[in-house]
Design a protein around this motif. Structure first.
Motif, PDB file in Angstrom:
ATOM      1  N   ASP A   1       9.069   2.478  -4.964  1.00 18.46           N
ATOM      2  CA  ASP A   1       8.336   2.300  -6.212  1.00 18.46           C
ATOM      3  C   ASP A   1       8.201   0.823  -6.578  1.00 18.46           C
ATOM      4  O   ASP A   1       7.158   0.372  -7.057  1.00 18.46           O
ATOM      5  N   ARG A   2       9.248   0.050  -6.342  1.00 16.54           N
ATOM      6  CA  ARG A   2       9.181  -1.379  -6.662  1.00 16.54           C
ATOM      7  C   ARG A   2       8.246  -2.122  -5.723  1.00 16.54           C
ATOM      8  O   ARG A   2       7.588  -3.083  -6.128  1.00 16.54           O
TER       9      ARG A   2
ATOM     10  N   LEU B   1       0.833  -1.202   0.000  1.00 21.52           N
ATOM     11  CA  LEU B   1       0.000   0.000   0.000  1.00 21.52           C
ATOM     12  C   LEU B   1       0.870   1.255   0.000  1.00 21.52           C
ATOM     13  O   LEU B   1       1.845   1.352   0.768  1.00 21.52           O
ATOM     14  N   PRO B   2       0.572   2.236  -0.820  1.00 20.85           N
ATOM     15  CA  PRO B   2       1.367   3.491  -0.808  1.00 20.85           C
ATOM     16  C   PRO B   2       1.286   4.235   0.508  1.00 20.85           C
ATOM     17  O   PRO B   2       2.192   5.020   0.835  1.00 20.85           O
TER      18      PRO B   2
ATOM     19  N   LEU C   1       6.207   7.306   4.039  1.00 20.04           N
ATOM     20  CA  LEU C   1       6.185   8.746   4.279  1.00 20.04           C
ATOM     21  C   LEU C   1       7.053   9.432   3.226  1.00 20.04           C
ATOM     22  O   LEU C   1       8.017   8.842   2.724  1.00 20.04           O
ATOM     23  N   PRO C   2       6.750  10.675   2.893  1.00 20.61           N
ATOM     24  CA  PRO C   2       7.580  11.379   1.900  1.00 20.61           C
ATOM     25  C   PRO C   2       8.957  11.700   2.467  1.00 20.61           C
ATOM     26  O   PRO C   2       9.102  12.043   3.643  1.00 20.61           O
TER      27      PRO C   2
ATOM     28  N   LEU D   1       5.276  -1.632   8.942  1.00 20.87           N
ATOM     29  CA  LEU D   1       5.555  -2.940   8.352  1.00 20.87           C
ATOM     30  C   LEU D   1       5.222  -4.067   9.320  1.00 20.87           C
ATOM     31  O   LEU D   1       4.532  -5.029   8.956  1.00 20.87           O
ATOM     32  N   PHE D   2       5.683  -3.970  10.551  1.00 24.86           N
ATOM     33  CA  PHE D   2       5.478  -5.067  11.487  1.00 24.86           C
ATOM     34  C   PHE D   2       4.038  -5.133  11.979  1.00 24.86           C
ATOM     35  O   PHE D   2       3.591  -6.196  12.397  1.00 24.86           O
ATOM     36  N   VAL D   3       3.309  -4.032  11.930  1.00 21.58           N
ATOM     37  CA  VAL D   3       1.879  -4.100  12.240  1.00 21.58           C
ATOM     38  C   VAL D   3       1.158  -4.971  11.214  1.00 21.58           C
ATOM     39  O   VAL D   3       0.315  -5.808  11.555  1.00 21.58           O
TER      40      VAL D   3
END
Length: 476
Positions: A172-173, A112-113, A117-118, A212-214
């Motif tokens: 992006d990948r 998911l994008p 964070l930017p 990620l770990f959530v």
């Protein structure tokens, strides 16, 4: 998707005189490996001809009745060819069972994008350039993270410390990846998080690692989640997740997390004694965790505990010694003031025939420095540089030895010569830049101008993530 058919949907009429005998076998049409199973099943149903498909207008002439003659029994062929022995696949029964028991993982939350964070479009080095260097003298720096300039290749980006571009490319990948390719996605996640950490964006690294770990802890059922953490998740992500406590300021909690990882490595290594590859892998991981724990203890100035952790690693399996690691233990004892213990380890390295002569010379120079014998330390370091002029560790140590003898101008000249020889390598060595900035301050009041010139040179070659405090230029 329409499947190719080898025969029309309606069979042609059978020849006259031959009764049409139904085929007792169900034949499926040839389907390429790229087609979906559901499409293949639909095509198979379409190829089955119903009895009503034969045109009613055509008559089928029956053959005259003939009595069936029983076939003559034949003797078995004793000389028939024996089928070849199946070629071994090189896979054990345990691996086949593990592959059969491996659950199917499909985790769309990893791609998911909103998980990311930017990345800021500025850094501390650009702030220093804006404050101290006029616009016409500022070297151009790329803060866009455009990885297409390197052709998408990872190696050139790493060699130039372009961590911003690497982090963007990994993001992006990940977004474009198939959620079923969990191992590939997690490897990209490690690339993303380690790049952010290299840029010293620790708050952003912690936030994205927590996201990620959530997602990983929410995988159901429990068996799939356990398989994911035990077999699929890269060990480096576990180490990075443990470091979140360090970035939060909980150093003791960080040590506890590392100790838990070390205990896991020992448990896995004991369980895999029958498998040499797995046993060696978990042993190597446990060694790496020990080195990380020792580094943290040194940062906390607990030199005795750090040395006690490293000493058992000096002699590896089979009685093989590690002179480099034993030299590191000696340096730890030197930092703690235990000169006698350091001398014993240095002596062991000096007597080791497998030790590198450069390593022996460096140890002699460090021990001479600890005893205050700076001329002997200088002679040892100059001997090393005569054999290897590109040894920049010896170059830096030589400048320190010259400084302690009051030879300030010579020390500055040694470091400046190294900077001109290999600027791309020197600007990434923060202790080197710190020592050179300190020497500029000690020489005269014009040290500020020399440090500004050094800032321009560093900005030309340094990539992302440089700790600008090594330049000793205030930002406020």
């Amino acid at each position: 998707m329409e499947l190719p058919r080898a025969a029309p949907l309606v069979s042609p009429p059978a020849p006259v005189g031959e009764p049409e005998v139904p085929d007792p076998f169900l034949r499926e049409p040839e389907v390429s490996s790229e087609d979906e199973p559901s499409d293949a099943s639909e095509g198979a149903h379409e190829d089955i001809v119903s009895p009503s498909a034969t045109p009613a207008a055509e008559e089928i002439t029956l053959a005259p009745f003939q009595p069936s003659i029983p076939p003559t029994p034949r003797s078995p062929n004793r000389n028939k060819s024996v089928p070849p022995t199946p070629v071994p696949t090189g896979r054990s029964e345990d691996e086949d069972e593990d592959e059969e028991e491996a659950p199917e993982l499909y985790i769309p939350g990893l791609t998911l994008p909103t998980m990311f964070l930017p990345i800021p479009n500025t850094d501390p080095l650009s702030t220093l350039l804006t404050k101290y260097i006029p616009p016409e003298k500022r070297p151009p720096r790329d803060l866009t993270g455009d990885y297409s300039r390197a052709g998408g290749e990872l190696h050139p980006l790493i060699m130039t410390n372009s961590w911003r571009a690497i982090a963007r490319q990994a993001r992006d990948r990940i977004v474009e990846a198939d959620p079923e390719e969990v191992a590939y996605i997690l490897s990209l996640w490690y690339l993303r998080l380690s790049s952010l950490a290299r840029m010293r964006l620790f708050n952003q690294t912690s936030a994205e690692c927590t996201n990620l770990f959530v997602v990983l802890h929410a995988v159901e059922p429990r068996e799939a989640r356990e398989y994911l953490f035990d077999r699929v998740l890269p060990f480096e992500l576990d180490v990075l997740h443990a470091k979140l406590r360090y970035w939060a300021g909980d150093h003791l909690g960080y040590l506890d997390a590392l100790a838990a990882l070390l205990s896991r490595c020992k448990r896995k290594a004991r369980a895999a004694r029958g498998d040499q590859v797995a046993h060696a892998m978990w042993t190597e991981r446990g060694t790496r965790v020990c080195l990380i724990i020792a580094s943290q203890l040194i940062e906390m100035r607990d030199y005795t505990a750090a040395a006690k952790i490293l000493e058992p690693l000096c002699v590896q399996a089979g009685g093989v010694s590690s002179p480099a690691l034993r030299s590191a233990v000696a340096r730890v004892y030197l930092q703690g003031g235990y000169v006698a213990m350091a001398a014993s380890h240095f002596a062991a390295v000096a007597e080791d025939p497998t030790a590198d002569p450069v390593q022996k010379g460096m140890n002699a120079a460090l021990f001479a420095s600890a005893e205050g014998d700076w001329p002997r330390a200088t002679a040892e370091l100059q001997r090393i540089l005569a054999a290897d002029p590109d040894n920049f560790v010896a170059t830096n140590n030589l400048a320190v030895a010259l400084l302690n003898q009051g030879r300030l101008q010579e020390a500055i000249q040694v470091l400046e010569d190294a900077l001109r020889t290999s600027p791309a390598t020197i600007v990434t060595a923060e202790p080197f830049l710190f020592n050179l900035s300190t020497l500029y301050e000690l020489r005269s009041a014009a040290g500020a101008d020399k440090k500004r010139d050094l800032l321009v040179e560093v900005a030309k070659w340094a990539g992302d993530g440089l700790r600008t405090t090594c330049l000793k230029l205030p930002t406020t």
